[in-house]
Design a protein around this motif. Structure first.
Motif, PDB file in Angstrom:
ATOM      1  N   HIS A  43       3.526 -37.637 -47.059  1.00  0.00           N
ATOM      2  CA  HIS A  43       4.723 -36.398 -47.161  1.00  0.00           C
ATOM      3  C   HIS A  43       4.648 -35.745 -48.486  1.00  0.00           C
ATOM      4  O   HIS A  43       4.188 -37.078 -49.592  1.00  0.00           O
ATOM      5  CB  HIS A  43       6.579 -37.889 -47.537  1.00  0.00           C
ATOM      6  CG  HIS A  43       7.306 -36.594 -48.306  1.00  0.00           C
ATOM      7  ND1 HIS A  43       8.200 -37.335 -49.300  1.00  0.00           N
ATOM      8  CD2 HIS A  43       7.832 -36.049 -47.642  1.00  0.00           C
ATOM      9  CE1 HIS A  43       8.714 -36.039 -49.276  1.00  0.00           C
ATOM     10  NE2 HIS A  43       8.444 -34.952 -48.730  1.00  0.00           N
ATOM     11  N   SER A  73       5.406 -32.903 -51.369  1.00  0.00           N
ATOM     12  CA  SER A  73       6.514 -32.330 -52.293  1.00  0.00           C
ATOM     13  C   SER A  73       5.904 -31.586 -53.375  1.00  0.00           C
ATOM     14  O   SER A  73       4.993 -32.282 -54.791  1.00  0.00           O
ATOM     15  CB  SER A  73       7.353 -33.776 -52.860  1.00  0.00           C
ATOM     16  OG  SER A  73       7.156 -34.470 -53.014  1.00  0.00           O
ATOM     17  N   SER A 108      10.909 -36.537 -60.475  1.00  0.00           N
ATOM     18  CA  SER A 108      11.335 -36.327 -59.772  1.00  0.00           C
ATOM     19  C   SER A 108      13.426 -36.327 -59.128  1.00  0.00           C
ATOM     20  O   SER A 108      13.603 -37.288 -60.176  1.00  0.00           O
ATOM     21  CB  SER A 108      10.960 -37.533 -59.142  1.00  0.00           C
ATOM     22  OG  SER A 108      11.695 -37.078 -57.409  1.00  0.00           O
ATOM     23  N   VAL A 109      13.385 -35.645 -58.574  1.00  0.00           N
ATOM     24  CA  VAL A 109      14.772 -36.744 -58.322  1.00  0.00           C
ATOM     25  C   VAL A 109      15.330 -37.934 -57.825  1.00  0.00           C
ATOM     26  O   VAL A 109      14.128 -37.472 -57.060  1.00  0.00           O
ATOM     27  CB  VAL A 109      15.485 -34.915 -57.087  1.00  0.00           C
ATOM     28  CG1 VAL A 109      16.804 -35.733 -56.262  1.00  0.00           C
ATOM     29  CG2 VAL A 109      15.973 -33.781 -57.654  1.00  0.00           C
ATOM     30  N   ARG A 119      17.071 -38.958 -55.469  1.00  0.00           N
ATOM     31  CA  ARG A 119      18.241 -38.957 -54.579  1.00  0.00           C
ATOM     32  C   ARG A 119      16.945 -38.211 -53.299  1.00  0.00           C
ATOM     33  O   ARG A 119      17.443 -36.632 -53.381  1.00  0.00           O
ATOM     34  CB  ARG A 119      19.326 -38.065 -53.959  1.00  0.00           C
ATOM     35  CG  ARG A 119      20.551 -39.153 -54.585  1.00  0.00           C
ATOM     36  CD  ARG A 119      21.341 -39.095 -54.478  1.00  0.00           C
ATOM     37  NE  ARG A 119      22.120 -39.057 -53.197  1.00  0.00           N
ATOM     38  CZ  ARG A 119      23.560 -39.554 -53.279  1.00  0.00           C
ATOM     39  NH1 ARG A 119      23.887 -40.556 -53.487  1.00  0.00           N
ATOM     40  NH2 ARG A 119      23.257 -39.724 -51.526  1.00  0.00           N
ATOM     41  N   SER A 120      15.303 -38.536 -53.411  1.00  0.00           N
ATOM     42  CA  SER A 120      14.543 -37.583 -52.150  1.00  0.00           C
ATOM     43  C   SER A 120      13.889 -39.020 -51.077  1.00  0.00           C
ATOM     44  O   SER A 120      13.781 -39.773 -51.895  1.00  0.00           O
ATOM     45  CB  SER A 120      13.945 -36.733 -52.935  1.00  0.00           C
ATOM     46  OG  SER A 120      12.689 -38.164 -54.014  1.00  0.00           O
ATOM     47  N   ARG A 121      13.372 -38.291 -49.898  1.00  0.00           N
ATOM     48  CA  ARG A 121      12.456 -38.696 -49.726  1.00  0.00           C
ATOM     49  C   ARG A 121      11.901 -39.203 -50.353  1.00  0.00           C
ATOM     50  O   ARG A 121      10.928 -40.041 -50.390  1.00  0.00           O
ATOM     51  CB  ARG A 121      12.337 -37.560 -48.238  1.00  0.00           C
ATOM     52  CG  ARG A 121      11.195 -38.711 -47.451  1.00  0.00           C
ATOM     53  CD  ARG A 121      10.775 -37.737 -46.140  1.00  0.00           C
ATOM     54  NE  ARG A 121       9.389 -38.321 -45.831  1.00  0.00           N
ATOM     55  CZ  ARG A 121       9.068 -37.650 -44.784  1.00  0.00           C
ATOM     56  NH1 ARG A 121       9.236 -36.636 -43.963  1.00  0.00           N
ATOM     57  NH2 ARG A 121       7.716 -38.657 -44.545  1.00  0.00           N
ATOM     58  N   ARG A 122      10.832 -38.690 -51.231  1.00  0.00           N
ATOM     59  CA  ARG A 122       9.896 -38.801 -52.485  1.00  0.00           C
ATOM     60  C   ARG A 122       9.903 -40.295 -53.034  1.00  0.00           C
ATOM     61  O   ARG A 122       9.189 -41.082 -53.139  1.00  0.00           O
ATOM     62  CB  ARG A 122       9.739 -37.852 -53.392  1.00  0.00           C
ATOM     63  CG  ARG A 122       8.326 -38.060 -54.930  1.00  0.00           C
ATOM     64  CD  ARG A 122       8.346 -36.779 -55.288  1.00  0.00           C
ATOM     65  NE  ARG A 122       9.371 -36.105 -55.688  1.00  0.00           N
ATOM     66  CZ  ARG A 122       9.947 -35.346 -55.417  1.00  0.00           C
ATOM     67  NH1 ARG A 122       9.230 -33.714 -55.033  1.00  0.00           N
ATOM     68  NH2 ARG A 122      11.025 -34.395 -55.554  1.00  0.00           N
ATOM     69  N   TRP A 123      10.801 -40.054 -53.369  1.00  0.00           N
ATOM     70  CA  TRP A 123      11.787 -41.439 -54.581  1.00  0.00           C
ATOM     71  C   TRP A 123      11.626 -42.621 -53.768  1.00  0.00           C
ATOM     72  O   TRP A 123      11.265 -43.576 -53.658  1.00  0.00           O
ATOM     73  CB  TRP A 123      13.194 -40.961 -55.028  1.00  0.00           C
ATOM     74  CG  TRP A 123      12.985 -42.245 -56.589  1.00  0.00           C
ATOM     75  CD1 TRP A 123      13.945 -43.194 -56.507  1.00  0.00           C
ATOM     76  CD2 TRP A 123      13.030 -41.823 -57.238  1.00  0.00           C
ATOM     77  NE1 TRP A 123      14.027 -44.518 -57.670  1.00  0.00           N
ATOM     78  CE2 TRP A 123      13.363 -42.990 -58.227  1.00  0.00           C
ATOM     79  CE3 TRP A 123      12.371 -41.147 -58.054  1.00  0.00           C
ATOM     80  CZ2 TRP A 123      12.783 -43.357 -59.363  1.00  0.00           C
ATOM     81  CZ3 TRP A 123      11.636 -41.385 -59.608  1.00  0.00           C
ATOM     82  CH2 TRP A 123      12.074 -43.022 -60.252  1.00  0.00           C
ATOM     83  N   ARG A 160      20.852 -36.777 -62.212  1.00  0.00           N
ATOM     84  CA  ARG A 160      19.606 -37.014 -61.375  1.00  0.00           C
ATOM     85  C   ARG A 160      18.501 -36.856 -60.765  1.00  0.00           C
ATOM     86  O   ARG A 160      18.229 -36.791 -59.713  1.00  0.00           O
ATOM     87  CB  ARG A 160      19.799 -35.466 -60.286  1.00  0.00           C
ATOM     88  CG  ARG A 160      21.688 -35.030 -59.932  1.00  0.00           C
ATOM     89  CD  ARG A 160      21.267 -33.751 -59.313  1.00  0.00           C
ATOM     90  NE  ARG A 160      20.207 -33.198 -58.286  1.00  0.00           N
ATOM     91  CZ  ARG A 160      20.035 -31.763 -58.885  1.00  0.00           C
ATOM     92  NH1 ARG A 160      20.247 -30.556 -58.827  1.00  0.00           N
ATOM     93  NH2 ARG A 160      18.980 -31.646 -57.688  1.00  0.00           N
ATOM     94  N   HIS A 161      17.249 -37.074 -61.985  1.00  0.00           N
ATOM     95  CA  HIS A 161      16.396 -36.956 -61.967  1.00  0.00           C
ATOM     96  C   HIS A 161      15.738 -37.944 -62.876  1.00  0.00           C
ATOM     97  O   HIS A 161      16.673 -38.396 -63.930  1.00  0.00           O
ATOM     98  CB  HIS A 161      16.012 -35.863 -62.995  1.00  0.00           C
ATOM     99  CG  HIS A 161      16.078 -34.418 -62.268  1.00  0.00           C
ATOM    100  ND1 HIS A 161      16.579 -33.523 -61.724  1.00  0.00           N
ATOM    101  CD2 HIS A 161      14.301 -34.321 -61.822  1.00  0.00           C
ATOM    102  CE1 HIS A 161      16.596 -32.923 -61.004  1.00  0.00           C
ATOM    103  NE2 HIS A 161      14.994 -32.960 -60.627  1.00  0.00           N
TER     104      HIS A 161
END
Length: 155
Positions: free
Chosen positions: A40, A42, A57-58, A60-64, A133-134
């Motif tokens: 992935h 981003s 980074s956010v 609530r993300s796929r990355r996190w 959020r981050h």
């Protein structure tokens, strides 16, 4: 940095060039590995402090989610349109979380300078506005590879 660049010594950046390049660039591409093993990638804003790459980074993300499961990453920062202008850096290693998750602005001496520099670079402010959020990730790279094709001369 534990690994040194072996190939491409002619086009690799000096430490000073690398610091200057990473200070002037605004966006990196961060590669993570998902639970199913798929990659992935981003885009993120970042800050380089001369030793570590800081990523905001956010949470609530796929990355996190990927990074909480497997903190190993590869990051690319590059620029240039024509072949002879291409410059870039690839950094790899494992990220670590710094500060609370999500970041709400609790006192954290380790983040004071980072957040001030990040706020100035991206928002033109002296203080980073926390949105709840981050959160911060720090990559102290185990490997750094750089290139500056301008060093090859005219094409």
């Amino acid at each position: 940095m534990t690994a040194t660049q072996r190939r491409g010594r002619k086009i690799m950046m000096t430490p000073g060039e690398l610091d200057e390049f990473l200070a002037e660039q605004r966006t990196c591409r961060l590669a993570t590995v998902s639970a199913d093993g798929s990659p992935h990638v981003s885009a993120l804003w970042f800050l380089w402090d001369g030793t570590a790459l800081w990523l905001y980074s956010v949470v609530r993300s796929r990355r996190w989610a990927d990074l909480r499961r497997d903190p190993r990453v590869a990051v690319a920062v590059d620029t240039g349109e024509d072949y002879g202008e291409l410059r870039g850096v690839e950094l790899s290693g494992a990220v670590e979380v710094v500060g609370e998750v999500p970041r709400t602005g609790e006192l954290c001496a380790e983040l004071d300078a980072v957040e001030t520099r990040f706020a100035r670079k991206y928002f033109g402010l002296d203080m980073l506005p926390h949105d709840g959020r981050h959160a911060w990730l720090r990559l102290t790279p185990q490997k750094v590879v750089s290139w500056d094709f301008r060093k090859l001369g005219p094409h």
